[in-house]
Design a protein around this motif. Sequence first.
Motif, PDB file in Angstrom:
ATOM      1  N   ALA A   1      -5.356   3.769   7.476  1.00 38.03           N
ATOM      2  CA  ALA A   1      -6.270   4.409   7.775  1.00 38.03           C
ATOM      3  C   ALA A   1      -7.434   3.556   8.350  1.00 38.03           C
ATOM      4  O   ALA A   1      -8.110   3.998   9.353  1.00 38.03           O
ATOM      5  CB  ALA A   1      -6.738   5.417   6.703  1.00 38.03           C
ATOM      6  N   LEU A   2      -7.749   2.511   7.849  1.00 36.69           N
ATOM      7  CA  LEU A   2      -8.637   1.521   8.364  1.00 36.69           C
ATOM      8  C   LEU A   2      -8.319   1.214   9.465  1.00 36.69           C
ATOM      9  O   LEU A   2      -9.105   1.279  10.467  1.00 36.69           O
ATOM     10  CB  LEU A   2      -8.876   0.295   7.502  1.00 36.69           C
ATOM     11  CG  LEU A   2      -9.615   0.854   6.050  1.00 36.69           C
ATOM     12  CD1 LEU A   2      -9.354  -0.561   5.096  1.00 36.69           C
ATOM     13  CD2 LEU A   2     -11.259   0.950   6.203  1.00 36.69           C
ATOM     14  N   LEU A   3      -7.310   0.780   9.851  1.00 34.07           N
ATOM     15  CA  LEU A   3      -6.629   0.145  11.283  1.00 34.07           C
ATOM     16  C   LEU A   3      -6.954   1.202  12.282  1.00 34.07           C
ATOM     17  O   LEU A   3      -7.365   1.026  13.531  1.00 34.07           O
ATOM     18  CB  LEU A   3      -5.083  -0.296  11.014  1.00 34.07           C
ATOM     19  CG  LEU A   3      -5.012  -1.651  10.286  1.00 34.07           C
ATOM     20  CD1 LEU A   3      -3.391  -1.784  10.171  1.00 34.07           C
ATOM     21  CD2 LEU A   3      -5.555  -2.731  11.215  1.00 34.07           C
ATOM     22  N   ASP A   4      -6.276   2.256  11.916  1.00 40.12           N
ATOM     23  CA  ASP A   4      -6.605   3.503  12.926  1.00 40.12           C
ATOM     24  C   ASP A   4      -7.951   3.815  13.163  1.00 40.12           C
ATOM     25  O   ASP A   4      -8.410   3.964  14.546  1.00 40.12           O
ATOM     26  CB  ASP A   4      -5.673   4.815  12.310  1.00 40.12           C
ATOM     27  CG  ASP A   4      -4.301   4.585  12.347  1.00 40.12           C
ATOM     28  OD1 ASP A   4      -3.826   3.418  12.818  1.00 40.12           O
ATOM     29  OD2 ASP A   4      -3.792   5.366  11.737  1.00 40.12           O
ATOM     30  N   ALA A   5      -8.970   4.122  12.388  1.00 43.90           N
ATOM     31  CA  ALA A   5     -10.238   4.244  12.537  1.00 43.90           C
ATOM     32  C   ALA A   5     -10.912   3.037  13.256  1.00 43.90           C
ATOM     33  O   ALA A   5     -11.695   3.563  14.245  1.00 43.90           O
ATOM     34  CB  ALA A   5     -10.908   4.167  11.119  1.00 43.90           C
ATOM     35  N   ALA A   6     -10.539   1.809  12.982  1.00 38.42           N
ATOM     36  CA  ALA A   6     -11.168   0.748  13.884  1.00 38.42           C
ATOM     37  C   ALA A   6     -10.536   0.914  15.187  1.00 38.42           C
ATOM     38  O   ALA A   6     -11.482   0.622  16.264  1.00 38.42           O
ATOM     39  CB  ALA A   6     -10.601  -0.372  13.097  1.00 38.42           C
ATOM     40  N   LEU A   7      -9.346   1.140  15.388  1.00 34.88           N
ATOM     41  CA  LEU A   7      -8.855   1.258  16.675  1.00 34.88           C
ATOM     42  C   LEU A   7      -9.654   2.231  17.696  1.00 34.88           C
ATOM     43  O   LEU A   7      -9.988   2.280  18.879  1.00 34.88           O
ATOM     44  CB  LEU A   7      -7.137   1.592  16.929  1.00 34.88           C
ATOM     45  CG  LEU A   7      -6.472   1.234  18.039  1.00 34.88           C
ATOM     46  CD1 LEU A   7      -6.548  -0.033  18.719  1.00 34.88           C
ATOM     47  CD2 LEU A   7      -5.220   2.095  17.878  1.00 34.88           C
ATOM     48  N   GLN A   8      -9.942   3.299  16.974  1.00 38.67           N
ATOM     49  CA  GLN A   8     -10.769   4.494  17.704  1.00 38.67           C
ATOM     50  C   GLN A   8     -12.115   4.173  17.871  1.00 38.67           C
ATOM     51  O   GLN A   8     -12.838   4.317  19.169  1.00 38.67           O
ATOM     52  CB  GLN A   8     -10.600   5.925  16.748  1.00 38.67           C
ATOM     53  CG  GLN A   8     -11.204   7.134  17.465  1.00 38.67           C
ATOM     54  CD  GLN A   8     -11.126   8.265  16.483  1.00 38.67           C
ATOM     55  OE1 GLN A   8     -10.084   8.168  15.554  1.00 38.67           O
ATOM     56  NE2 GLN A   8     -11.828   9.180  16.582  1.00 38.67           N
ATOM     57  N   LEU A   9     -12.650   3.475  17.069  1.00 36.65           N
ATOM     58  CA  LEU A   9     -13.961   2.722  17.293  1.00 36.65           C
ATOM     59  C   LEU A   9     -14.190   2.119  18.061  1.00 36.65           C
ATOM     60  O   LEU A   9     -15.087   1.762  19.094  1.00 36.65           O
ATOM     61  CB  LEU A   9     -14.538   2.228  15.983  1.00 36.65           C
ATOM     62  CG  LEU A   9     -14.890   3.486  15.104  1.00 36.65           C
ATOM     63  CD1 LEU A   9     -15.138   2.545  13.360  1.00 36.65           C
ATOM     64  CD2 LEU A   9     -16.249   4.344  15.232  1.00 36.65           C
ATOM     65  N   LEU A  10     -13.090   1.305  18.492  1.00 39.35           N
ATOM     66  CA  LEU A  10     -13.041  -0.056  19.506  1.00 39.35           C
ATOM     67  C   LEU A  10     -12.864   0.414  21.090  1.00 39.35           C
ATOM     68  O   LEU A  10     -12.624  -0.210  21.797  1.00 39.35           O
ATOM     69  CB  LEU A  10     -12.250  -0.882  19.279  1.00 39.35           C
ATOM     70  CG  LEU A  10     -12.326  -1.900  17.911  1.00 39.35           C
ATOM     71  CD1 LEU A  10     -11.092  -2.855  17.507  1.00 39.35           C
ATOM     72  CD2 LEU A  10     -13.380  -2.506  18.162  1.00 39.35           C
ATOM     73  N   GLU A  11     -12.696   1.973  21.146  1.00 41.19           N
ATOM     74  CA  GLU A  11     -12.667   2.290  22.393  1.00 41.19           C
ATOM     75  C   GLU A  11     -14.007   2.181  23.213  1.00 41.19           C
ATOM     76  O   GLU A  11     -13.986   2.323  24.512  1.00 41.19           O
ATOM     77  CB  GLU A  11     -12.350   3.792  22.531  1.00 41.19           C
ATOM     78  CG  GLU A  11     -10.852   3.990  21.815  1.00 41.19           C
ATOM     79  CD  GLU A  11     -10.015   5.063  22.481  1.00 41.19           C
ATOM     80  OE1 GLU A  11     -10.072   5.173  23.796  1.00 41.19           O
ATOM     81  OE2 GLU A  11      -9.570   5.927  21.820  1.00 41.19           O
ATOM     82  N   GLU A  12     -15.149   2.289  22.557  1.00 43.19           N
ATOM     83  CA  GLU A  12     -16.335   2.214  23.292  1.00 43.19           C
ATOM     84  C   GLU A  12     -17.161   1.089  22.889  1.00 43.19           C
ATOM     85  O   GLU A  12     -18.509   0.817  22.879  1.00 43.19           O
ATOM     86  CB  GLU A  12     -17.137   3.575  22.910  1.00 43.19           C
ATOM     87  CG  GLU A  12     -16.149   4.845  23.218  1.00 43.19           C
ATOM     88  CD  GLU A  12     -17.083   6.149  22.779  1.00 43.19           C
ATOM     89  OE1 GLU A  12     -17.869   6.012  21.908  1.00 43.19           O
ATOM     90  OE2 GLU A  12     -16.852   7.029  23.518  1.00 43.19           O
ATOM     91  N   GLN A  13     -16.599   0.040  22.235  1.00 38.55           N
ATOM     92  CA  GLN A  13     -17.359  -1.145  21.947  1.00 38.55           C
ATOM     93  C   GLN A  13     -16.269  -2.364  21.593  1.00 38.55           C
ATOM     94  O   GLN A  13     -15.086  -2.117  21.670  1.00 38.55           O
ATOM     95  CB  GLN A  13     -18.213  -0.863  20.710  1.00 38.55           C
ATOM     96  CG  GLN A  13     -17.552  -0.624  19.355  1.00 38.55           C
ATOM     97  CD  GLN A  13     -18.374  -0.208  18.396  1.00 38.55           C
ATOM     98  OE1 GLN A  13     -19.176  -1.298  18.090  1.00 38.55           O
ATOM     99  NE2 GLN A  13     -18.005   0.561  17.409  1.00 38.55           N
ATOM    100  N   SER A  14     -16.957  -3.599  21.350  1.00 37.66           N
ATOM    101  CA  SER A  14     -15.931  -4.514  21.054  1.00 37.66           C
ATOM    102  C   SER A  14     -15.811  -5.050  19.583  1.00 37.66           C
ATOM    103  O   SER A  14     -16.727  -4.810  19.055  1.00 37.66           O
ATOM    104  CB  SER A  14     -16.084  -5.757  22.155  1.00 37.66           C
ATOM    105  OG  SER A  14     -17.417  -5.854  22.549  1.00 37.66           O
ATOM    106  N   LEU A  15     -14.841  -5.896  19.322  1.00 42.70           N
ATOM    107  CA  LEU A  15     -14.846  -6.096  17.929  1.00 42.70           C
ATOM    108  C   LEU A  15     -15.855  -6.912  17.396  1.00 42.70           C
ATOM    109  O   LEU A  15     -16.078  -6.649  16.320  1.00 42.70           O
ATOM    110  CB  LEU A  15     -13.344  -7.076  17.766  1.00 42.70           C
ATOM    111  CG  LEU A  15     -12.878  -7.359  16.408  1.00 42.70           C
ATOM    112  CD1 LEU A  15     -12.551  -6.158  15.666  1.00 42.70           C
ATOM    113  CD2 LEU A  15     -11.801  -8.045  16.640  1.00 42.70           C
ATOM    114  N   SER A  16     -16.391  -7.836  17.908  1.00 39.12           N
ATOM    115  CA  SER A  16     -17.575  -8.575  17.612  1.00 39.12           C
ATOM    116  C   SER A  16     -18.713  -7.716  17.167  1.00 39.12           C
ATOM    117  O   SER A  16     -19.552  -8.283  16.378  1.00 39.12           O
ATOM    118  CB  SER A  16     -18.021  -9.750  18.513  1.00 39.12           C
ATOM    119  OG  SER A  16     -18.732  -9.000  19.556  1.00 39.12           O
ATOM    120  N   SER A  17     -18.860  -6.451  17.675  1.00 47.71           N
ATOM    121  CA  SER A  17     -19.973  -5.656  17.132  1.00 47.71           C
ATOM    122  C   SER A  17     -19.430  -4.474  16.273  1.00 47.71           C
ATOM    123  O   SER A  17     -20.170  -3.823  15.883  1.00 47.71           O
ATOM    124  CB  SER A  17     -20.483  -4.995  18.487  1.00 47.71           C
ATOM    125  OG  SER A  17     -19.653  -4.065  18.943  1.00 47.71           O
TER     126      SER A  17
END
Lengths: 206, 206
Positions: A20-36
């Motif tokens: 669930a954490l991985l999925d949520a992160a992937l979704q959030l990363l659609e509009e920003q990059s990992l370092s933020s």
Amino acid sequence: MSHSHTVGVRQAQKQKTRQALLDAALQLLEEQSLSSLGLREVTRAVGVAPTAFYRHFRDTADLGVALVEQTLGSLHATIGEALAESGDGVRIDRTVALIAELVRTSPAHVRFIARERHGGVQPVREAIGAQLRRFADEVAAAFAREPEAAGWSEADLRMLAGVYVDLMVMTACAFLEAGPEGEEQVSSAARRQLRLMSLGRRHWLD
Amino acid sequence: MSHSHTVGVRQAQKQKTRQALLDAALQLLEEQSLSSLGLREVTRAVGVAPTAFYRHFRDTADLGVALVEQTLGSLHATIGEALAESGDGVRIDRTVALIAELVRTSPAHVRFIARERHGGVQPVREAIGAQLRRFADEVAAAFAREPEAAGWSEADLRMLAGVYVDLMVMTACAFLEAGPEGEEQVSSAARRQLRLMSLGRRHWLD
DNA sequence: TTCTCGGGAGAACGGTTGTTTACTGAATGT
DNA sequence: ACATTCAGTAAACAACCGTTCTCCCGAGAA
């Protein structure tokens, strides 16, 4: 008395929230990059306490490399099938169609790889680089099995495979930017690019 | 009574700190991506108050597009020279040497472009995409001026130019990742890639 | 000289971040 | 049945963030 290979309700629940954490992160990363990407941001999206994050990952960079291996690791088998095609023209169509379907079914994964390939988090960059190098090795091995590879040096074969992989990554990015309506246009452009490379390959030994 | 073209101490100082902000941001962006770059972070590196930032940029995304145009805008003239070479083999060497020198003299700029090309900030992505499209147009125009372009459709010429530009961006990234010691190796690989494409171009109309 | 303009400084604001500490309770091994 | 392990919770911490407001003061125009 249960053996070590029995899953258990305990570990099943753990991997469930981890996913669930991985999925949520992937979704959030659609509009920003990992370092933020913030730790709390991810846990808030899942609905767990911020501290629960530490039970699965050291930091967001650690989550990133896990995301890389989950995304690219499962792709090696799929790639092998397309490379099994022996005809040069048929393989081009197969490969482009494979990339198109990949982008269609899971665009977020593709965007993540494209974004973090040169992104600001070193461990993630290295993880992606290692996976792409594995892909290039597999392509080079497939090329070496063909009769057209006669007279080619190993370095040149590796170079050809590298171009092939990079061209596919670029094609995936083009699919993303074009959206569903421009899919056919990107497909034909990608096929022509591969054909150009295939022609150059045929006349390499002159 | 000073004319409008006189700079004035006022505007000179303004553009001076504006350039300082851009330089500091570029340096900070070597180890992170733009979407995580903080406003205060930049002003702290320059040595001015955080509020001074607003006198020059709306937000860090705005600073990003300014950085894009400063980096890529000054490159069009340089590219034109390399494209003026008529010989196919000579142009390859010239182009690769140009990319190598570009990465050697200003690696931070190259890294910034590579990182934010697919990064998390939409306006910056679009600015980079527009500039690269301009480059591809210039390359296509240079190709069209040559006798080898006879019989080529405009779409195919555009495709060829696009591959050329993308290959150069990839080469620049390879130079970055390889570092100064692996420069010669990347150069020869890039030249072989361009030669492969040049061969395919010669046999395109069969 | 005097007036105006505008880049920069300073302080304060509400909000968010990563991380630590102590704790709970259900699944697990004995 | 009991003791233990451990995923997840709750609260608190100092540090940082973007943004707003007010003020300052030197350059440029009158």
